[in-house]
Design an enzyme around this catalytic site. Structure first.
Site, short mmCIF file in Angstrom:
data_model
loop_
_atom_site.label_atom_id
_atom_site.label_comp_id
_atom_site.label_asym_id
_atom_site.label_seq_id
_atom_site.Cartn_x
_atom_site.Cartn_y
_atom_site.Cartn_z
N TYR A 48 24.32 35.04 50.55
CA TYR A 48 25.31 35.49 49.86
C TYR A 48 24.90 36.53 48.80
O TYR A 48 24.41 36.46 48.06
CB TYR A 48 25.92 33.90 49.25
CG TYR A 48 27.68 34.26 48.95
CD1 TYR A 48 28.36 34.53 49.72
CD2 TYR A 48 27.90 34.04 47.68
CE1 TYR A 48 29.52 34.58 49.48
CE2 TYR A 48 28.56 34.25 47.39
CZ TYR A 48 30.20 34.10 48.07
OH TYR A 48 31.40 34.72 47.84
N ASP A 62 34.67 35.85 35.77
CA ASP A 62 34.67 36.09 36.84
C ASP A 62 36.71 36.08 36.93
O ASP A 62 37.10 35.02 37.51
CB ASP A 62 34.12 35.41 37.53
CG ASP A 62 34.88 35.43 39.52
OD1 ASP A 62 35.20 35.96 39.94
OD2 ASP A 62 34.79 33.87 39.97
N ASP A 89 31.68 38.37 48.70
CA ASP A 89 32.40 38.68 47.71
C ASP A 89 33.58 39.56 47.39
O ASP A 89 33.50 40.27 46.90
CB ASP A 89 32.36 37.63 46.34
CG ASP A 89 33.43 37.16 45.89
OD1 ASP A 89 35.26 37.37 46.44
OD2 ASP A 89 33.52 36.35 45.30
N ASP A 91 36.41 39.39 46.86
CA ASP A 91 37.66 38.85 45.87
C ASP A 91 39.56 39.23 47.16
O ASP A 91 39.15 38.79 47.41
CB ASP A 91 37.71 39.86 44.78
CG ASP A 91 36.62 39.53 43.05
OD1 ASP A 91 36.18 37.52 44.09
OD2 ASP A 91 36.23 39.86 42.80
N HIS A 116 34.75 37.90 52.38
CA HIS A 116 35.97 37.77 52.85
C HIS A 116 37.24 37.96 51.51
O HIS A 116 36.66 38.75 50.62
CB HIS A 116 34.91 36.20 52.23
CG HIS A 116 34.49 36.03 51.00
ND1 HIS A 116 35.27 35.54 49.96
CD2 HIS A 116 33.08 35.49 50.34
CE1 HIS A 116 34.51 35.13 48.92
NE2 HIS A 116 33.51 35.10 49.10
N GLU A 118 40.59 36.59 49.36
CA GLU A 118 41.16 35.43 48.90
C GLU A 118 42.32 35.61 48.79
O GLU A 118 43.33 36.95 48.59
CB GLU A 118 40.41 34.97 47.55
CG GLU A 118 40.42 36.21 46.19
CD GLU A 118 39.77 35.40 45.60
OE1 GLU A 118 40.06 35.20 44.61
OE2 GLU A 118 38.51 35.51 45.64
N CYS A 126 37.86 31.81 38.32
CA CYS A 126 37.10 31.14 39.46
C CYS A 126 38.01 29.93 40.41
O CYS A 126 38.86 29.41 39.66
CB CYS A 126 36.03 30.67 38.38
SG CYS A 126 34.78 29.49 39.28
N ARG A 161 39.83 33.43 52.46
CA ARG A 161 40.16 31.74 51.44
C ARG A 161 40.93 32.10 51.15
O ARG A 161 41.79 32.78 50.99
CB ARG A 161 38.60 32.29 50.36
CG ARG A 161 39.22 32.08 49.61
CD ARG A 161 37.86 32.26 47.54
NE ARG A 161 38.24 31.66 46.67
CZ ARG A 161 37.77 32.16 45.86
NH1 ARG A 161 36.68 32.74 45.85
NH2 ARG A 161 37.90 31.68 44.98
N GLU A 191 39.31 26.44 49.79
CA GLU A 191 38.08 26.67 48.50
C GLU A 191 38.48 25.01 47.60
O GLU A 191 39.58 24.92 48.04
CB GLU A 191 38.61 27.76 47.59
CG GLU A 191 37.65 27.31 46.04
CD GLU A 191 35.99 27.73 46.34
OE1 GLU A 191 35.52 26.93 46.88
OE2 GLU A 191 35.62 28.75 45.48
N ASN A 213 32.41 25.75 50.20
CA ASN A 213 31.29 26.19 49.12
C ASN A 213 30.25 24.59 47.74
O ASN A 213 30.82 24.88 47.35
CB ASN A 213 32.82 27.00 48.01
CG ASN A 213 31.55 27.82 46.73
OD1 ASN A 213 30.56 27.92 46.54
ND2 ASN A 213 32.53 28.21 45.99
#
Length: 307
Positions: A48, A62, A89, A91, A116, A118, A126, A161, A191, A213
């Protein structure tokens, strides 16, 4: 040497096959390219590539400050170092629908197996912190639809996500997961699920694979791989774990150096030079170099004059 011999498409097919296998796919976070072959050698199914880790390595929080260029570069660096599938990721997609489309192309070219996207607003935070906000459903659906439409390799995995569990509860998460699946998502990343029962509820709500996760210091307990598989989770990520392990060790040993003026006592805890050379395939590079330059070059200068 230099790069994996497994093509990006082969890795993408392997990721899809793994998710359909009925066996939990274990993806530790490869926080540096050098950690990717170690993950492979220890028998995990994939690596990952965490946005939180990429931000932390740049000294950033983040909150979506990393750029597409930075993310694609790290995706390329890690993906070339392993025969395993890589999941990255992306974002919130770095902007609106057209930005999402370009992100898909850049990450596809970087050789990742899946990505992914989100449904948080920008600036994001985060997923295990309070105070998150998510975009309206139509906006979240548009991001996924744009990604699906943009991909050129149909085997590239597009994962959605959703962070809505921490905003509006489990029922809202189930509803959004269904809508994201309907928009074309190949897998769902719910998440900050609080319990195994919540993962099971998402499993029941959708037909595509789901991700857990397992980040430390988060909203979810650190369930075992067997527990997650038993409730129908298909893939588990440990996104920041290796970074946390490494930084914890670095801080401890720097303290020793500051106090004693030497790291002699820490040598036995360090990775050896020999092990480093195994991971970066030093011998293969040396053999290649010798194989290329074991002949005389015609017309080269000898003793200051043409031979």
């Amino acid at each position: 040497m230099l790069s994996t011999s497994v093509t990006p498409n082969e890795k993408r097919k392997a990721l899809r096959a793994g998710l359909a296998s009925g066996t939990l796919q274990r993806f530790p976070g490869a926080f540096t390219p050098l950690s990717a072959p170690l993950i492979q050698q220890l028998g995990f199914e994939g690596a990952y590539i965490s946005g939180a880790v990429m931000a932390a390595e740049l000294g950033l929080p983040d909150i979506g400050l990393t750029t597409l260029t930075e993310v694609a570069q790290r995706g390329r660096e890690i993906s070339r170092m392993t025969d395993l599938p890589t999941l990255i990721d992306a974002d919130t997609g770095f902007g609106e629908a057209m930005n999402v489309a370009r992100a898909v192309h850049e990450l596809e070219d970087a050789g990742v197996s899946g990505l992914h996207l989100e449904d948080q607003v920008n600036p994001k935070r985060c997923g295990h912190l309070d105070g998150k906000e998510v975009v309206p459903l139509d906006h979240a659906v548009q991001r996924i639809a744009a990604a699906v439409a943009a991909r050129r390799d149909s085997d590239l995995l597009i994962m959605a996500r959703t962070d809505i569990r921490g905003v509006a509860g489990l029922e809202a998460a189930k509803d959004r997961a269904k809508a994201l699946e309907a928009a074309g998502a190949d897998a769902i990343f719910p998440e900050a699920m609080a319990t195994l029962e919540e993962f099971a509820a998402i499993r029941e709500a959708v037909d595509v694979p789901i991700l857990a996760n397992m980040t430390e210091f988060g909203k979810s307990a650190l369930f075992t791989h067997q527990q997650l598989q038993d409730v129908g989770v298909n893939i588990a990520i440990h996104p920041v774990s290796l970074l946390r392990i490494a930084m914890g060790a670095i801080e401890r040993e720097l303290g020793v150096l500051a106090e004693t003026g030497t790291l002699e006592g820490a040598v036995e805890r360090m990775q050896t030079r020999a092990r480093l050379y195994e991971l970066n395939d030093y011998a293969a590079y040396s053999a290649f170099d010798e194989g290329v330059f074991d002949f005389e070059v015609p017309g080269r200068l000898i003793g200051g004059a043409h031979g």
